[in-house]
Design a protein around this motif. Structure first.
Motif, mmCIF file in Angstrom:
data_model
loop_
_atom_site.group_PDB
_atom_site.id
_atom_site.type_symbol
_atom_site.label_atom_id
_atom_site.label_comp_id
_atom_site.label_asym_id
_atom_site.label_seq_id
_atom_site.Cartn_x
_atom_site.Cartn_y
_atom_site.Cartn_z
ATOM 1 N N UNK A 451 0.818 -1.208 0.000
ATOM 2 C CA UNK A 451 0.000 0.000 0.000
ATOM 3 C C UNK A 451 0.856 1.263 0.000
ATOM 4 N N UNK A 452 2.108 1.137 0.416
ATOM 5 C CA UNK A 452 2.959 2.316 0.506
ATOM 6 C C UNK A 452 2.600 3.211 1.668
ATOM 7 N N UNK A 453 1.784 2.706 2.602
ATOM 8 C CA UNK A 453 1.397 3.476 3.783
ATOM 9 C C UNK A 453 2.125 2.926 4.997
ATOM 10 N N UNK A 454 2.702 3.818 5.783
ATOM 11 C CA UNK A 454 3.465 3.406 6.951
ATOM 12 C C UNK A 454 2.852 3.980 8.218
ATOM 13 N N UNK A 455 3.165 3.345 9.328
ATOM 14 C CA UNK A 455 2.600 3.781 10.603
ATOM 15 C C UNK A 455 3.106 5.158 10.996
ATOM 16 N N UNK A 456 4.358 5.465 10.623
ATOM 17 C CA UNK A 456 4.954 6.734 11.035
ATOM 18 C C UNK A 456 5.712 7.368 9.877
ATOM 19 N N UNK A 457 5.719 8.683 9.854
ATOM 20 C CA UNK A 457 6.478 9.428 8.867
ATOM 21 C C UNK A 457 7.839 9.738 9.470
ATOM 22 N N UNK A 458 8.827 8.903 9.168
ATOM 23 C CA UNK A 458 10.143 9.013 9.787
ATOM 24 C C UNK A 458 11.038 9.947 8.979
ATOM 25 N N UNK A 459 12.046 10.549 9.627
ATOM 26 C CA UNK A 459 13.016 11.349 8.866
ATOM 27 C C UNK A 459 13.780 10.452 7.913
ATOM 28 N N UNK A 460 14.221 11.024 6.796
ATOM 29 C CA UNK A 460 14.905 10.225 5.787
ATOM 30 C C UNK A 460 16.161 9.564 6.328
ATOM 31 N N UNK A 461 16.369 8.318 5.985
ATOM 32 C CA UNK A 461 17.552 7.567 6.386
ATOM 33 C C UNK A 461 18.427 7.340 5.160
ATOM 34 N N UNK A 462 19.746 7.422 5.363
ATOM 35 C CA UNK A 462 20.632 7.312 4.211
ATOM 36 C C UNK A 462 20.801 5.861 3.775
#
Length: 588
Positions: A451-462
């Motif tokens: 679905x491309x939906x996540x529980x949390x909007x996290x900061x970008x990880x490298x």
């Protein structure tokens, strides 16, 4: 007649003049605009003289005007108290009025030699200026510059505890310390003291493993206990041990660049770089309800050194040793400075780690203090004396880069010679889907999360990220490539079905787990059940057209319209007055 005056400092010109003649040309060349009023220049006995009194009032750049203290009452402040955007909130104490150019009433200096209304003054954040209407991100909130002040949203943000490298900790309440011990230690749990529940809902444990000859240790194995599940993060993968009969999985696991991310619906998030860095995030609902090496998350760093017995201490060794999982482990003791033990590595470590203080990270220096990260980097680079020195150095720099990302500053610090990531390794021949991103997408469509939906909007990880094309929109984590169809997909009823098979399957960290299910292979039509491949009806409209329906995969009904006589199946009439229902409860 006015007093005669020598031109004095006026710039010289080379012209031949006749005595007694007015010198209009010299007047234009040698005088400034401020001195052209009331002057008459003549040539007398070989000398230039001016008759009249010059107007000494300077000309100010528009819209500024000249303020003359002589023409104002005593005690009036002049140019020395001119307000600017930077001094609007400051009081001016003047000992003497100073004449000069000032902004008109209602305007203030903008810092660039111009005048603007007060409401157009910029806002300041970490020594940087932002114009009205500009936005910045502060933690999980957005702030807008308005009337020289920041107006911010007031969302409750997740707390973050960071553990990286040679036992470096930064608690939820931002207390930094170092602790080394060769044992398993509780990082955080939500059952603490008398006010806690009996067993709590989660616990995160780390196992420290030696990574040098100086007694230093690095966190390399993590265990997460969630209800009846135990997740073991080690050797760059996640394994799951299930205890109990609870079939509802309380967590999700996904990949984000270099990191494995474990999320729970209760508000616990764990991000692991598959090496020595762990970042734990907690929902604000856990404030003051947790304990462990990550502190108690109550907004006060002073009491973060709370032991297992709920006493607050000052000694980091006493605090750390109290959170051993096993009492049979030896207590940790103070570790000798690695750079003193390995002096031959000190200069190399300082040179390598200087990137943290360099212009590469200049955009972040005002946001995140680099000094402690630099010192931790030098210590770690000195300590890794049995191999893996580059890993220790790279992990320490990556920890600072991640701290910058948390405050919205994205730094592309890696290069072919400094901690490179070879993302091109994953590209198939002739393809270019994989690229390095210093702050990659926090959520994307994958086979484990279609679905491309996540529980949390996290900061970008490298890490390395694929740019999946429209015809291959899903990223297959196990195959490390973009695909058009996944092995499984998430239906709207929450179950995951494997395509073209009569099974109900779950996408887990260990792969696809399937079991046979009649409902997955049966179709329900008008309260009647039909097996996979069975004809449900075949009817005609009486004008030469026939209609048929067959039970297809996953309880779906496949319908056909065709010219009667083409197929040999004996036609029969079947009522279609009621809606069609699949095994998943969806109406056709």
């Amino acid at each position: 007649m006015g007093q005669k005056k020598d031109l004095g400092n006026y710039r010289p010109v080379s012209l031949t003049l006749l005595p007694g003649k007015d010198v209009e040309e010299i007047y234009k060349i040698t005088t400034t605009p401020a001195r052209r009023d009331l002057l008459r220049i003549t040539c007398v006995k070989g000398r230039l003289n001016c008759i009249g009194e010059a107007n000494e009032t300077p000309v100010c750049k528009s819209p500024m005007v000249y303020f003359d203290c002589k023409n104002n009452t005593a005690g009036t402040s002049g140019a020395e108290c001119q307000k600017s955007c930077q001094t609007l909130d400051m009081q001016c104490y003047s000992s003497q009025c100073t004449s000069g150019c000032v902004c008109p009433d209602g305007l203030v200096l903008d810092g660039n030699g111009g005048c603007i209304p007060e409401e157009e003054c910029p806002c300041i954040h970490n020594e940087a200026m932002y114009q009205p209407g500009e936005k910045i991100n502060f933690d999980c909130n957005t702030c807008v510059c308005k009337n020289r002040k920041w107006e911010c949203t007031k969302d409750q943000c997740l707390g973050t505890c960071a553990i990286y490298g040679d036992g470096h900790y930064n608690t939820f309440d931002d207390k930094r310390f170092s602790f080394n011990g060769n044992c398993e230690y509780t990082l955080v749990q939500d059952h603490c003291g008398k006010s806690s529940t009996v067993n709590g809902t989660f616990r995160v444990v780390t196992e420290n493993i030696p990574c040098g000859n100086t007694g230093t240790t690095c966190s390399k194995s993590i265990k997460v206990f969630l209800e009846s599940y135990e997740l073991i993060l080690g050797e760059e993968r996640v394994s799951v041990v299930k205890r109990g009969q609870n079939d509802k999985v309380p967590y999700t696991v996904r990949s984000m660049g270099m990191y494995l991310v474990v999320e729970t619906k209760s508000g616990l998030i764990l991000m692991w770089d598959k090496k020595t860095s762990i970042f734990i995030k907690l929902s604000p609902s856990f404030k003051g309800q947790v304990c462990g090496l990550c502190g108690n998350y109550d907004g006060n760093s002073i009491n973060d050194f709370t032991t297992r017995s709920q006493s607050v201490v000052e000694n980091v060794l006493e605090f750390g040793n109290s959170w051993k999982v096993s009492s049979t482990c030896p207590d940790a003791s103070s570790v000798k400075d690695p750079c003193s033990a390995n002096p031959y590595r000190k200069s190399w470590s300082e040179k390598q780690c200087s990137i943290i203080n360099s212009n590469v990270f200049s955009a972040c220096h005002s946001q995140v203090e680099p000094a402690k990260y630099y010192q931790a980097c030098v210590t770690d680079a000195c300590a890794c004396d049995t191999g893996g020195d580059c890993d220790c150095f790279c992990t320490a720099v990556a920890a600072y880069a991640q701290a910058c990302s948390e405050v919205g500053v994205c730094i592309a610090w890696r290069s072919p010679t400094i901690c490179p990531l070879f993302c091109d390794y994953y590209n198939q021949q002739g393809e270019c889907e994989w690229h390095y991103k210093p702050c990659g997408a926090s959520c994307m469509k994958t086979c484990k999360n279609p679905s491309g939906k996540c529980l949390n909007d996290l900061p970008g990880l490298e890490g390395c990220y694929p740019n999946c094309p429209p015809d291959k929109p899903y990223f297959h984590e196990d195959q490390m490539k973009c695909v058009s169809l996944c092995d499984c997909y998430d239906d709207e009823d929450g179950k995951i079905y494997k395509r073209d098979e009569c099974n109900i399957c779950e996408c887990t960290s260990e792969g696809l787990q399937c079991k046979f299910d009649d409902k997955a292979c049966n179709c329900i039509y008008e309260e009647n059940s039909y097996k996979y491949g069975e004809l449900i009806y075949n009817t005609t409209d009486g004008t030469g057209w026939c209609f048929s329906a067959t039970c297809d995969v996953n309880g779906t009904i496949s319908r056909n319209i065709f010219k009667c006589g083409i197929f040999t199946t004996t036609p029969f009439t079947f009522s279609t007055s009621q809606p069609t229902t699949t095994a998943s409860g969806m109406h056709e």
